[in-house]
Design an enzyme around this catalytic site. Structure first.
Site, PDB file in Angstrom:
ATOM      1  N   SER A   1       0.837  -1.189   0.000  1.00 16.45           N
ATOM      2  CA  SER A   1       0.000   0.000   0.000  1.00 16.45           C
ATOM      3  C   SER A   1       0.874   1.241   0.000  1.00 16.45           C
ATOM      4  O   SER A   1       1.972   1.253   0.562  1.00 16.45           O
ATOM      5  CB  SER A   1      -0.858  -0.020   1.269  1.00 16.45           C
TER       6      SER A   1
ATOM      7  N   LYS B   1       1.859  -3.564   6.675  1.00 17.97           N
ATOM      8  CA  LYS B   1       2.245  -3.700   5.264  1.00 17.97           C
ATOM      9  C   LYS B   1       3.762  -3.622   5.103  1.00 17.97           C
ATOM     10  O   LYS B   1       4.349  -4.429   4.381  1.00 17.97           O
ATOM     11  CB  LYS B   1       1.557  -2.620   4.420  1.00 17.97           C
TER      12      LYS B   1
ATOM     13  N   TYR C   1      -1.968  -0.227  10.422  1.00 17.62           N
ATOM     14  CA  TYR C   1      -2.234  -0.848   9.131  1.00 17.62           C
ATOM     15  C   TYR C   1      -1.007  -0.745   8.229  1.00 17.62           C
ATOM     16  O   TYR C   1      -0.530  -1.730   7.666  1.00 17.62           O
ATOM     17  CB  TYR C   1      -3.452  -0.192   8.460  1.00 17.62           C
TER      18      TYR C   1
END
Lengths: 689, 689
Positions: free
Chosen positions: B125, B157, B153
């Site tokens: 991402s 990643k 989050y």
């Protein structure tokens, strides 16, 4: 009562920290998956601290098993050591490292969160800094030095740090101490625990120790062309005991930080760098000789200098490393000489003996002689001889599991007998002019074998198992702390039972050494101790002892009071032995249950006395010769006529040869006074003739 | 045959990529734990691609279940989408994010390694860059921009990226594509799949779509005081179809990179930034009205500009985003209007119907009317009506599971009948002058109900379930691709069976729409299609149809050839009906098995014809009235006298009312030619009187 959960508590740093925790009054639960450690570590911690340590063999990735531990014990905080830790290995098997370290930490944190346990001390590493020399002015390394690990091991550590910081960022009631270790070295001064790397050691000192003990040829020094005083790289070596104490300091800091949560990193290092050669020389000095080494090329990823700036820990945690590299080298060498192969004992194994318990406190410990002919199994319950076998033939009476030993009709099978063996009339014990009432357990008339809760019912700590290849022997040392007042006996007594399983060439033998002393902290000046083992032997490989030829060294025994079987004070001559002091045991007689005496009782510690053969037994069917040798002045010879274990054993299934003191009588009794040591040594030898 | 494993294939980006994979000729296996998605997505992909997709509901942390998939399918590469993805949620539940995302990835990589599968495309991402505006000259963001995520989050990643890089560093035979997505928007132009966020959408366009459809009041614009042309932040929005195609490009790149492994990051973005207001306006234009919004304060962690520099992907992967924001808004609005509540259908549920299969291809799909009175269950096997119930009373004959339907003596219970219903004498089918021999399955004399492997034996794709609250109806659309040559029929035919379960107030009804056409790619110009449903009804809540009153709209039926029950070509008058065209069914008679005709057969597609009541049945015991309405010119009325399902059903357990074409006879037959559509509509209505 609350507990500190220590993950990886059987590992190098974890084990030393568990000892410090117990020494600081904390209750500890240990979980460890034992992939890189041994349960023996826990046993040794128990012996060292004289405390039982609840232990669970659990992989942290097993959420449900871990959760179960949190449900069983009220956990107050977690010290999270569990991790794979070899840098080189981590580059070869990165996924194992991520799975075990990162996966395990995530699982642990989830279980903590679910159980509302929010205090954690995490074992991070100086490896998270990577090469701090890439920055200006970052040696010694402060906590604000940017991180940048250069291998998967270091990546797992920084990842877990990040996870912990994210957990805290979301829930500010967490208290998280992130401890970044520099280079831990040394071992516990007791020599009971230390570093025990599997395979080729990665670190300087464990490798050197193996060179010193003869397991490795020479040390490889990876580069001597660094920009240091002697050309070798500089590291911050910290004694593992100092490191362990740093955890106590961090834990106390968390607990004292009452108003709100926190999440903070602390370096644990000395602040002083040492070169490889400096450490090498210090260890050579501890060993007392120059060890071989060779300078080879630099190792990938090594940097010049990794020295901690420990000021934050010094000031905030009020902790400072106290021990020197010389201390560490001395302790390492002590550990190495006492345990040349670490915790690894090939001819020793254990299984759970108390199958219904969640803990491993009661195990069945089995040692086999090097020749494989003789094998002995001892339970922690009563330090009991559960089984002894010669060439597969069972030599004694016993049960397969703890339940049997808890039967009301168990006649002390194989048990250690104490605090005072045999009978005390009316339980009236006279020690240096003071009368003590000890536990009556025979129709309220006599105290037999230490009373209702005698040593045969206690769970012993240990064993510490050591092997001596030269002597072809393996020892199992059990320890019991018998507290003042138990069954009416005065004083805290520490009792050691040391079993030695020895190869005699044609067969094997079991040595039993007893040692007891009044503990310093005990409030009493003197007490009574008299120990023996109550094994029932049967060398005929048949239900009855019938056909056994027995020959004793003496035909004199104490006269028994017919009312309660206690000694009258007289010594009489046996009427059941022939002129050779022999007898052949038949199905119903002769009946023996006498304390034979072989010499005067004049010492508290007989271990330096001559070890004499006091009884031999042979059986024509099995051609087994059973010899009893002892330093003790007496032995009870009992043909087991009172045995009646319903459905299992009947009378004369086995006979006892309990080498011991004279049965208690004030006229013969020798008390154990403060500062003195009670001791004895007995051997049961089994060979084919 | 090898497969691409897609983790998270039921998610937003995963599902669109699965479609592209299938369109590009790849075989796909999907695993998804469905915590944030629905199996309906897979069903829709199957309908969209006309392919069955093996699917496994597995959490990636379940190593053994995942390993099983690798053992079942030869996996060539993995596209790893599965992840939790809400930034805000990740700050609230960081451990869930680490456990699911990082833990799941570690487990997946381990299983891949163990199975020697070393090709992976990982969904990273743009979040890994954090605030790229903290650097000079990093907008548009290139891949070499330093990472620094600002939320858990993003941390998950970058952690997974690091793990993949470590795996590659150790084993250079891995091929790893790390794709950093910018802001995916839009939906599949078919309107069958799209983004379906649970709860309050986090992203601009899904939120806007819910405002447009009336589920949310207004859009909140988080800050209009940024340094952009209109004051709102700038993002790089990319159509999900473009993004999906980027995965195909990356996968092909890996496969074409033959000599050695690789591990490389690619941005997937358009390179063009758009402000919040620009996107807002584009969507309002797609919807055709101005949507309400309110400017509120800035959101924590939002930055001015996150636009990709996609040059590396453009040149190396030879991939470039093609679609505009206007395209995405149009597709999103199409998806939203067709699926206002996403995949969520409250009155629909399914269970596995083929309990022995590892896959979900054969399910039992159940829909209940809004009033709760009427319920229908359809299996994918034969798009069969397995159960219909009015107020809990079973109305039809059928089995509980697939095994029953596979019985030799199953008389086509509830099944869809095709490609040509009823009998063809000698299997001799004449279409536009050409004779075709179709499968003979009645003593090699006639072809009955499509032959041995008729539609009743096929596994239909679907259903696509949609609900219409205004009409109080829910539809289940099944699709079958019936390939040229199967059972001798010419041409690839796509057949849709659309069941509608409708609330009639006092009861419920089941509509059955059939639609069939020759596929473009079919090599044939014409074929034969005649479809019906072969349900056996019993409205008496008793084993026999005895006591049922039946009234037909017509007393004319085709005359049967007594030799093989095929039509002679004549139409005759029934002798078993009274003057009202009624009959009362008794235990043994009257016996009906005739094709009643109600009007001329003159159309291929009757769906625009009048929907007429052709039969009513009532039973005095249950007071159930059963009405059959159809646009079709005929119906077979059969009193089930041949039923003999050993141990389960006997003759006259149920009766059939198979609305249909005239039984095949060249003189009545209307072929299906290329470009034409076959269609019919029938309703079975059940109400209490």
């Amino acid at each position: 009562m609350s507990y500190i959960l220590v993950t990886g508590g059987a590992g190098y740093i974890g084990s030393h920290t568990v000892v410090e925790l117990v020494n600081n009054g904390y209750n500890v639960v240990v979980v460890d998956n034992l992939v890189n450690s041994s349960y023996d570590v826990i046993v040794r911690i128990e012996v060292l601290t004289r405390k039982q340590i609840p232990f669970f063999k659990i992989d942290l990735n097993d959420h449900d098993a871990l959760d179960q531990v949190f449900k069983l014990y009220p956990i107050q905080a977690v010290l999270h050591f569990a991790a794979l830790k070899a840098v080189g290995e981590s580059t070869k098997f990165p996924l194992n490292y991520y799975s075990n370290n990162v996966g395990g930490a995530i699982s642990l944190l989830k279980v903590m969160e679910e159980n509302n346990v929010k205090n954690i001390v995490f074992s991070s590493s100086a490896t998270v800094y990577g090469d701090a020399t890439r920055f200006e002015n970052m040696i010694p390394i402060p906590e604000h030095c940017p991180t940048g690990p250069t291998n998967p091991y270091g990546e797992t550590k920084i990842t877990i740090e990040n996870i912990i910081r994210d957990v805290y960022a979301n829930d500010k009631s967490w208290k998280c101490a992130i401890l970044r270790y520099f280079n831990p070295i040394g071992a516990h001064p007791s020599g009971l625990i230390g570093e025990d790397p599997l395979g080729i050691p990665n670190n300087l000192l464990p490798f050197l120790a193996q060179v010193a003990i003869g397991r490795r040829e020479k040390l490889s020094v990876f580069g001597s062309d660094y920009n240091s005083k002697d050309g070798t790289p500089i590291r911050d070596y910290i004694h593992v005991i100092d490191l362990a104490k740093g955890h106590i300091a961090a834990l106390n800091y968390l607990f004292n930080h009452k108003d709100n949560g926190l999440c903070r990193e602390w370096n644990l290092g000395t602040g002083n760098g040492s070169t490889v050669f400096e450490v090498f020389n210090a260890f050579c000095e501890a060993v007392g000789k120059k060890l071989p080494f060779e300078v080879v090329g630099r190792r990938d990823g090594d940097v010049l200098n990794l020295t901690a700036n420990p000021k934050r820990a010094n000031t905030e945690l009020k902790w400072k490393a106290q021990l020197s590299i010389n201390d560490a080298c001395k302790d390492l060498w002590n550990w190495t000489t006492k345990n040349p192969f670490g915790f690894q004992i090939n001819n020793y194994s254990w299984t759970k003996f108390d199958s219904e318990s969640l803990t491993n406190y009661d195990r069945l410990n089995t040692v086999r002689t090097f020749n494989g002919k003789f094998e002995v199994s001892i339970s922690n319950h009563g330090a009991t001889i559960v089984a002894a076998k010669l060439n597969g033939i069972k030599l004694n009476l016993g049960f397969d599991n703890l339940k049997g030993y808890l039967r009301e009709d168990n006649p002390f099978f194989g048990a250690t007998i104490g605090r005072v063996a045999n009978r005390i009339s009316k339980g009236d014990l006279l020690i240096n002019g003071t009368h003590y009432q000890v536990g009556l357990n025979e129709l309220h008339r006599t105290s037999l074998h230490g009373g209702t809760y005698g040593y045969n019912k206690r769970t012993f700590l240990g064993p510490i198992v050591k092997t001596n290849e030269k002597e072809k022997e393996t020892t199992m040392e059990f320890v019991l702390i018998d507290l003042d007042g138990t069954e009416g006996y005065p004083g805290d007594v520490e009792t050691k039972v040391i079993y030695t399983v020895r190869d005699t060439g044609v067969g094997g033998e079991l040595g039993i050494e007893y040692e007891a002393k009044l503990l310093e902290e005990s409030g009493r000046d003197s007490t009574a101790v008299s120990l023996t083992n109550h094994s029932y032997w049967n060398i005929g490989n048949q239900p009855s002892i019938e056909g056994t030829h027995i020959k004793l060294v003496s035909n004199k025994h104490l006269e028994s009071n017919p009312l309660d079987s206690t000694p009258t004070g007289k010594i009489v001559t046996s009427t059941d032995l022939d002129s050779q002091n022999s007898a052949k045991l038949g199905p119903d007689g002769p009946v023996f249950d006498y304390c034979f005496v072989t010499k005067q009782q004049d010492k508290l510690d007989t271990r330096n006395d001559e070890l004499r053969v006091v009884a031999t037994a042979t059986h024509p069917k099995t051609r087994i010769a059973f010899t009893t040798l002892t330093t003790e002045p007496a032995f009870q010879f009992y043909t087991g006529d009172g045995v009646d274990v319903a459905g299992v054993f009947t009378k004369r299934s086995g006979f006892c040869l309990e080498a011991s003191r004279y049965i208690y009588n004030p006229k013969w009794f020798i008390p154990l006074n403060k500062g003195e040591v009670y001791g004895s040594y007995t051997i049961y030898r089994f060979e084919n003739f």
